[in-house]
Enzyme design. Structure first.
Site, PDB file in Angstrom:
ATOM      1  N   ARG A 265     -35.112 -43.125  54.716  1.00  0.00           N
ATOM      2  CA  ARG A 265     -33.608 -43.320  54.455  1.00  0.00           C
ATOM      3  C   ARG A 265     -33.560 -44.605  53.747  1.00  0.00           C
ATOM      4  O   ARG A 265     -32.458 -44.949  53.214  1.00  0.00           O
ATOM      5  CB  ARG A 265     -33.096 -43.348  56.115  1.00  0.00           C
ATOM      6  CG  ARG A 265     -31.428 -43.610  56.006  1.00  0.00           C
ATOM      7  CD  ARG A 265     -30.841 -43.306  57.216  1.00  0.00           C
ATOM      8  NE  ARG A 265     -31.218 -44.102  58.364  1.00  0.00           N
ATOM      9  CZ  ARG A 265     -31.162 -45.100  58.400  1.00  0.00           C
ATOM     10  NH1 ARG A 265     -30.652 -46.190  57.726  1.00  0.00           N
ATOM     11  NH2 ARG A 265     -31.867 -45.663  59.627  1.00  0.00           N
TER      12      ARG A 265
ATOM     13  N   TYR B  71     -14.191 -33.521  38.214  1.00  0.00           N
ATOM     14  CA  TYR B  71     -14.707 -32.670  38.894  1.00  0.00           C
ATOM     15  C   TYR B  71     -14.105 -32.591  40.295  1.00  0.00           C
ATOM     16  O   TYR B  71     -13.768 -33.630  40.886  1.00  0.00           O
ATOM     17  CB  TYR B  71     -16.398 -33.245  38.998  1.00  0.00           C
ATOM     18  CG  TYR B  71     -17.027 -32.197  40.293  1.00  0.00           C
ATOM     19  CD1 TYR B  71     -17.172 -30.760  40.087  1.00  0.00           C
ATOM     20  CD2 TYR B  71     -17.329 -32.899  41.292  1.00  0.00           C
ATOM     21  CE1 TYR B  71     -17.826 -30.193  41.386  1.00  0.00           C
ATOM     22  CE2 TYR B  71     -18.154 -32.341  42.661  1.00  0.00           C
ATOM     23  CZ  TYR B  71     -18.209 -30.880  42.412  1.00  0.00           C
ATOM     24  OH  TYR B  71     -18.705 -30.175  43.339  1.00  0.00           O
TER      25      TYR B  71
ATOM     26  N   ASP C  45     -19.443 -40.704  35.238  1.00  0.00           N
ATOM     27  CA  ASP C  45     -20.356 -39.446  35.715  1.00  0.00           C
ATOM     28  C   ASP C  45     -20.723 -39.043  34.409  1.00  0.00           C
ATOM     29  O   ASP C  45     -19.916 -38.212  33.762  1.00  0.00           O
ATOM     30  CB  ASP C  45     -19.543 -38.860  36.621  1.00  0.00           C
ATOM     31  CG  ASP C  45     -20.335 -37.397  37.121  1.00  0.00           C
ATOM     32  OD1 ASP C  45     -21.474 -37.046  36.517  1.00  0.00           O
ATOM     33  OD2 ASP C  45     -19.950 -36.733  38.022  1.00  0.00           O
TER      34      ASP C  45
ATOM     35  N   LYS D  66     -28.048 -31.004  38.443  1.00  0.00           N
ATOM     36  CA  LYS D  66     -27.820 -30.362  37.328  1.00  0.00           C
ATOM     37  C   LYS D  66     -29.104 -30.545  36.359  1.00  0.00           C
ATOM     38  O   LYS D  66     -30.030 -30.158  36.437  1.00  0.00           O
ATOM     39  CB  LYS D  66     -26.410 -30.679  36.901  1.00  0.00           C
ATOM     40  CG  LYS D  66     -25.301 -30.806  37.656  1.00  0.00           C
ATOM     41  CD  LYS D  66     -24.999 -29.588  38.493  1.00  0.00           C
ATOM     42  CE  LYS D  66     -23.724 -29.680  39.247  1.00  0.00           C
ATOM     43  NZ  LYS D  66     -23.782 -29.371  40.692  1.00  0.00           N
TER      44      LYS D  66
HETATM   45  C1  LIG Z   1     -19.664 -33.635  36.932  1.00  0.00           C
HETATM   46  C2  LIG Z   1     -20.085 -33.296  38.515  1.00  0.00           C
HETATM   47  N1  LIG Z   1     -20.252 -34.371  38.989  1.00  0.00           N
HETATM   48  C3  LIG Z   1     -20.671 -34.423  40.315  1.00  0.00           C
HETATM   49  C4  LIG Z   1     -21.049 -33.183  41.023  1.00  0.00           C
HETATM   50  C5  LIG Z   1     -21.577 -33.055  42.387  1.00  0.00           C
HETATM   51  O1  LIG Z   1     -22.662 -33.005  42.240  1.00  0.00           O
HETATM   52  P1  LIG Z   1     -23.606 -32.346  43.568  1.00  0.00           P
HETATM   53  O2  LIG Z   1     -23.329 -31.073  43.700  1.00  0.00           O
HETATM   54  O3  LIG Z   1     -24.980 -32.665  43.392  1.00  0.00           O
HETATM   55  O4  LIG Z   1     -23.406 -33.268  45.046  1.00  0.00           O
HETATM   56  C6  LIG Z   1     -20.916 -32.149  40.392  1.00  0.00           C
HETATM   57  C7  LIG Z   1     -21.065 -30.928  40.875  1.00  0.00           C
HETATM   58  O5  LIG Z   1     -20.957 -29.712  40.294  1.00  0.00           O
HETATM   59  C8  LIG Z   1     -20.289 -32.119  38.773  1.00  0.00           C
HETATM   60  O6  LIG Z   1     -20.458 -31.111  38.358  1.00  0.00           O
END
Ligand SMILES: Cc1ncc(COP(=O)(O)O)c(C=O)c1O
Length: 384
Positions: free
Chosen positions: A51, A105, A177, A202
């Site tokens: 952790r 998102y 992001d 992803k």
């Molecule tokens: C652009 C983006 N950021 C963050 C996330 C969140 O990621 P996680 O599902 O790995 O927590 C997603 C999930 O679809 C996303 O598309």
């Protein structure tokens, strides 16, 4: 000693890997151990424990991701959302104000609008395309500005160079992001951002078999984020760390193929009489095509589109396609297709969703690594 390579394909395979190799193993083993023998560590954050984010697989990933992003340091976490929440909770305190791009998102949008107000963190959304409108939103307590490399699911491209300049001019922390771009298509730290975040679920992992997150930036800031993460507890498990590091090795091959395949599919859909419009920054008709061209090495593997006629046509298309799997998420080897209204953005009230441009009929496609011609043929038969 400096590394004998500078290009991303080689960095993906070799950067951060332990040398000398552990018992000669070409691939680093899985360190399935929660805790490690005490070796005189002085502080809580130095104790070697899964952790606390300092076990061998985590450290190898931190080193590899830092090199890929051109950053001083990186940290992996249990999910993209844990990277986003832990990072923002490090950068922001109660009483601080955040500027965030409109159309983020859905999970991030909910975190900012539902959780942060209860913690006393204030928020204003900005039109990330119009840099001249941002100064009006500044407050004396504004601390950070948060954008995405390409928005989900409309694939809008913010004025990213202006975000960097604006943050510098007003002493804000700039965060991006960059999940949709991946370091193959865009390197935000090199472009001047303070912090880059990924849902490593992803493209970075790329096989739709784990959930993971990452953040990279200056060593001092990443160290503060790690301390916060050690308290919040969203650390990446040893087996998921192994899979993420393995997935990363083919990132450049996958993303370049997906860039190419998605462009061909976007062009095909844009020319099809049953399709009303396509959102993909690689198309000349995309409002930010020129900007995307100047910023990114490729336009990514995700596109969205609307069919002509009622929203129910979208459901019919999903049912007729035989290769794409109807599932949320993106960036993996399998082509996935969804209606954001029922998945990533289902949490938003309908009015707000429609105002953001995400209609009931919108379909999002994440192009995998199948043969492009097979996917095109599948769309041809399904759209007939
Ligand atoms: C652009 C983006 N950021 C963050 C996330 C969140 O990621 P996680 O599902 O790995 O927590 C997603 C999930 O679809 C996303 O598309």
């Amino acid at each position: 000693m400096s590394e004998p390579y500078t290009r991303i394909e080689t960095q993906l395979v070799h950067a951060g890997e332990p040398l000398p190799r552990i018992d000669g193993a070409v691939e680093m083993p899985i360190f399935q151990s929660a805790t490690y023998e005490y070796a005189g560590e002085g502080s809580y954050d130095d104790v070697r424990y899964l952790r606390i984010n300092n076990t061998p697989s985590q450290l190898a990933l931190h080193a590899k991701l830092a090199v890929l992003e051109g950053a001083e340091a990186a940290l992996v976490s249990a999910s993209g959302m844990s990277a986003i929440s832990t990072t923002l909770l490090t950068v922001l305190s109660p009483g601080d104000h955040l500027l965030a791009q409109r159309g983020l998102y859905g999970g991030t949008h909910d975190l900012l609008t539902r959780e942060f107000p209860r913690l006393g963190i204030e928020l204003d959304f900005i039109d990330a395309d119009r840099a001249d409108s941002w100064a009006d939103k500044l407050r004396r307590n504004t601390r950070a500005i948060y954008v995405e490399a390409m928005t989900n699911p409309l694939l809008e491209v913010a004025d990213l160079p202006a975000v960097v300049q604006f943050a510098r001019a007003h002493a804000l922390t700039s965060l991006i992001d960059s999940t949709f771009a991946s370091p193959v298509n865009y390197r935000p730290i090199v472009a001047g951002f303070d912090l880059v975040i990924h849902s490593a679920t992803k493209y970075l992992n790329g096989h739709s078999d784990i959930v993971a997150g990452a953040v990279a930036g200056r060593a001092e800031v990443i160290e503060r984020i790690r301390h916060k993460a050690n308290h919040l507890g969203g650390s990446l498990d040893a087996h998921a760390a192994f899979l993420l590091k393995r997935g990363l090795k083919t990132l450049a091959l996958r993303v370049r193929y997906q860039n190419d395949s998605a462009l061909q599919i976007a062009q095909f859909l844009a020319a099809h009489p049953a399709v009303a419009h396509v959102n993909y920054a690689g198309l000349k008709t995309h409002p930010q095509h020129a900007r995307a061209r100047s910023l990114f090495a490729g336009f990514g593997g995700v596109l969205s589109f609307e069919l002509k006629g009622p929203a129910q046509r979208a459901e019919e298309l999903l049912a007729r396609l035989r290769i794409p799997i109807v599932a949320p998420s993106l960036g993996g080897v399998h082509t996935l297709i969804t209606r954001p209204a029922t998945t990533s953005h289902a949490g938003l009230p309908r009015d707000e969703r429609v105002r953001l441009g995400i209609s009931d009929a919108l379909v999002r496609l994440s192009v995998g690594i199948e043969a492009t011609e097979d996917l095109l043929q599948d769309f041809r038969q399904a759209l007939q």
